[in-house]
Design a protein around this motif. Structure first.
Motif, PDB file in Angstrom:
ATOM      1  N   MET A 174       0.838  -1.186   0.000  1.00 45.78           N
ATOM      2  CA  MET A 174       0.000   0.000   0.000  1.00 45.78           C
ATOM      3  C   MET A 174       0.877   1.241   0.000  1.00 45.78           C
ATOM      4  SD  MET A 174      -2.939   1.180   2.739  1.00 45.78           S
ATOM      5  CE  MET A 174      -3.779  -0.404   2.621  1.00 45.78           C
ATOM      6  N   ALA A 175       0.586   2.203  -0.875  1.00 45.64           N
ATOM      7  CA  ALA A 175       1.365   3.430  -0.967  1.00 45.64           C
ATOM      8  C   ALA A 175       1.224   4.232   0.318  1.00 45.64           C
ATOM      9  CB  ALA A 175       0.901   4.257  -2.172  1.00 45.64           C
ATOM     10  N   SER A 176       2.249   5.073   0.566  1.00 45.46           N
ATOM     11  CA  SER A 176       2.249   5.846   1.810  1.00 45.46           C
ATOM     12  C   SER A 176       1.050   6.782   1.906  1.00 45.46           C
ATOM     13  CB  SER A 176       3.548   6.649   1.908  1.00 45.46           C
ATOM     14  OG  SER A 176       3.687   7.517   0.791  1.00 45.46           O
ATOM     15  N   LEU A 218      -1.993   4.730   2.789  1.00 46.28           N
ATOM     16  CA  LEU A 218      -1.926   4.318   4.194  1.00 46.28           C
ATOM     17  C   LEU A 218      -2.269   5.495   5.115  1.00 46.28           C
ATOM     18  CD1 LEU A 218      -1.257   2.078   6.208  1.00 46.28           C
ATOM     19  CD2 LEU A 218       1.138   2.804   6.114  1.00 46.28           C
ATOM     20  N   ALA A 219      -1.786   6.689   4.753  1.00 47.95           N
ATOM     21  CA  ALA A 219      -2.085   7.883   5.556  1.00 47.95           C
ATOM     22  C   ALA A 219      -3.580   8.200   5.531  1.00 47.95           C
ATOM     23  CB  ALA A 219      -1.273   9.066   5.036  1.00 47.95           C
ATOM     24  N   THR A 220      -4.230   7.954   4.403  1.00 43.96           N
ATOM     25  CA  THR A 220      -5.673   8.185   4.307  1.00 43.96           C
ATOM     26  C   THR A 220      -6.433   7.229   5.202  1.00 43.96           C
ATOM     27  OG1 THR A 220      -5.438   8.973   2.019  1.00 43.96           O
ATOM     28  CG2 THR A 220      -7.633   8.272   2.738  1.00 43.96           C
ATOM     29  N   GLN A 221      -5.989   5.949   5.237  1.00 44.68           N
ATOM     30  CA  GLN A 221      -6.628   4.967   6.105  1.00 44.68           C
ATOM     31  C   GLN A 221      -6.479   5.370   7.577  1.00 44.68           C
ATOM     32  OE1 GLN A 221      -8.241   2.187   4.594  1.00 44.68           O
ATOM     33  NE2 GLN A 221      -7.756   3.430   2.807  1.00 44.68           N
ATOM     34  N   ILE A 263      -7.789  22.120   0.533  1.00 45.22           N
ATOM     35  CA  ILE A 263      -7.219  22.724  -0.673  1.00 45.22           C
ATOM     36  C   ILE A 263      -5.939  22.015  -1.089  1.00 45.22           C
ATOM     37  CG2 ILE A 263      -6.147  24.826  -1.588  1.00 45.22           C
ATOM     38  CD1 ILE A 263      -8.138  26.450   0.038  1.00 45.22           C
ATOM     39  N   GLN A 264      -5.124  21.660  -0.104  1.00 48.68           N
ATOM     40  CA  GLN A 264      -3.856  20.991  -0.397  1.00 48.68           C
ATOM     41  C   GLN A 264      -4.056  19.534  -0.797  1.00 48.68           C
ATOM     42  OE1 GLN A 264      -1.341  21.493   3.028  1.00 48.68           O
ATOM     43  NE2 GLN A 264      -1.333  23.729   2.880  1.00 48.68           N
ATOM     44  N   GLY A 265      -5.211  18.954  -0.456  1.00 52.93           N
ATOM     45  CA  GLY A 265      -5.486  17.574  -0.804  1.00 52.93           C
ATOM     46  C   GLY A 265      -4.672  16.563  -0.026  1.00 52.93           C
ATOM     47  N   VAL A 266      -4.240  16.934   1.187  1.00 55.02           N
ATOM     48  CA  VAL A 266      -3.423  16.029   1.994  1.00 55.02           C
ATOM     49  C   VAL A 266      -4.333  15.012   2.696  1.00 55.02           C
ATOM     50  CG1 VAL A 266      -1.592  17.713   2.332  1.00 55.02           C
ATOM     51  CG2 VAL A 266      -3.513  17.668   3.911  1.00 55.02           C
ATOM     52  N   PRO A 267      -3.817  13.832   3.025  1.00 56.28           N
ATOM     53  CA  PRO A 267      -4.651  12.798   3.667  1.00 56.28           C
ATOM     54  C   PRO A 267      -5.269  13.242   4.983  1.00 56.28           C
ATOM     55  CG  PRO A 267      -2.631  11.832   2.813  1.00 56.28           C
ATOM     56  CD  PRO A 267      -2.476  13.314   2.670  1.00 56.28           C
TER      57      PRO A 267
END
Length: 304
Positions: free
Chosen positions: A1-3, A6-9, A236-240
């Motif tokens: 799983m991409a980082s 994984l951060a979104t989970q 806005i930044q779309g970060v997890p």
């Protein structure tokens, strides 16, 4: 799983965990404020309205929380062997009916909350209509963007974080945060103005009740505004981490007005007469008269 995946989970897990705690606080506040409203010997204006309003907000929050938990349960437990894993299942089911239903419930709660804040701003600022014209226009724009986002998010394979749904979502959050900043600034400035006026007249208890730190934080919904700014920045930044902040922000949509309703139920909220009562008290206050006795007859009466 991409980082990133994984951060979104992790963000989903953290957001749901914290929101569950806040939900419990919302439930307690609603039950307690309803008890105060039903048992108060004082006449509370719009008693039934606030009971129904708080109950509707709690119902909408329950729908939104159940939707989030259902999505996570299906993704992590029921369909853990889905091709591509949980990230693929999440991407494929963001437009599922239960998820859209939860988003719609959250948006509806936000529209109701902002409406209450606009009304409270109107009351605290002396029922002067011209002052709230600009916030009212922003409020209508925010409500429109919320409806458009829900409609777009219901489209097949739609994604709240990409495409038109994200554009409407960012516009909605930006307008909502802008609205809250303006309303918060107006209410805080008004309460600070009266706080300075009553410094040498009211007792410490009277000052804390109507112009103290708790009164300013609750009446202006300042924590909700600050959290909204954080959500807008991450969205806005779309970060997890935007996922976690958004879920928590959605629970504060209900927490902030419920705290205001609790103050109304306890008889300590600002009303149409509070500002005039404070003004009359300051005008008639005499240095030879005890501040507690001269002000308690006016300001300690039930404001509702």
């Amino acid at each position: 799983m991409a980082s990133t995946e994984l951060a979104t989970q992790r963000a989903l897990y953290v957001g749901n965990t914290i929101s569950s705690v806040v939900y419990g606080g919302n439930l307690f506040l609603y039950v307690y404020s309803t008890y105060l409203l039903m048992t108060s010997v004082k006449q509370v204006r719009h008693r039934r309205f606030y009971i129904c309003f708080g109950g509707l907000l709690l119902l909408l929050l329950t729908i939104a929380s159940a939707s989030n938990n259902a999505l996570c349960e299906l993704m992590w437990i029921e369909n853990q062997s889905y091709p591509g894993g949980p990230p693929a299942y999440l991407a494929a089911n963001l437009a599922a009916w239960y998820n859209v239903f939860g988003t719609a419930a959250d948006c509806a709660a936000n529209i109701l909350t902002d409406g209450l804040l606009l009304y409270r701003c109107y009351i605290i600022l002396g029922s002067r209509l011209p002052i709230i014209i600009i916030p009212a226009i922003i409020y209508l724009g925010s409500a429109t963007m919320a409806v458009m986002m829900v409609i777009e998010s219901a489209m097949p394979m739609s994604n709240l974080w990409q495409g038109f749904a994200a554009q409407f979502g960012i516009s909605w959050v930006a307008l909502t945060v802008g609205f809250n900043i303006i309303v918060t600034a107006l209410i805080v400035s008004r309460l600070l103005f009266f706080h300075r006026r009553v410094q040498s007249i009211f007792t410490d208890q009277q000052k804390s009740t109507y112009t103290g730190t708790v009164a300013i934080l609750v009446e202006s919904a300042l924590p909700f505004t600050i959290l909204g700014i954080a959500y807008l920045a991450t969205y806005i930044q779309g970060v997890p981490s935007a996922t976690a902040v958004g879920i928590i922000w959605g629970t504060f949509v209900v927490l902030s007005p419920q705290l205001i309703i609790l103050r109304i139920a306890a008889g300590t909220a600002w009303s149409r007469d509070t500002a005039s009562d404070i003004t009359q008290t300051t005008l008639h206050a005499s240095p030879h008269v005890s501040s507690s006795s001269s002000s308690s007859n006016t300001i300690n009466k039930n404001p509702w």
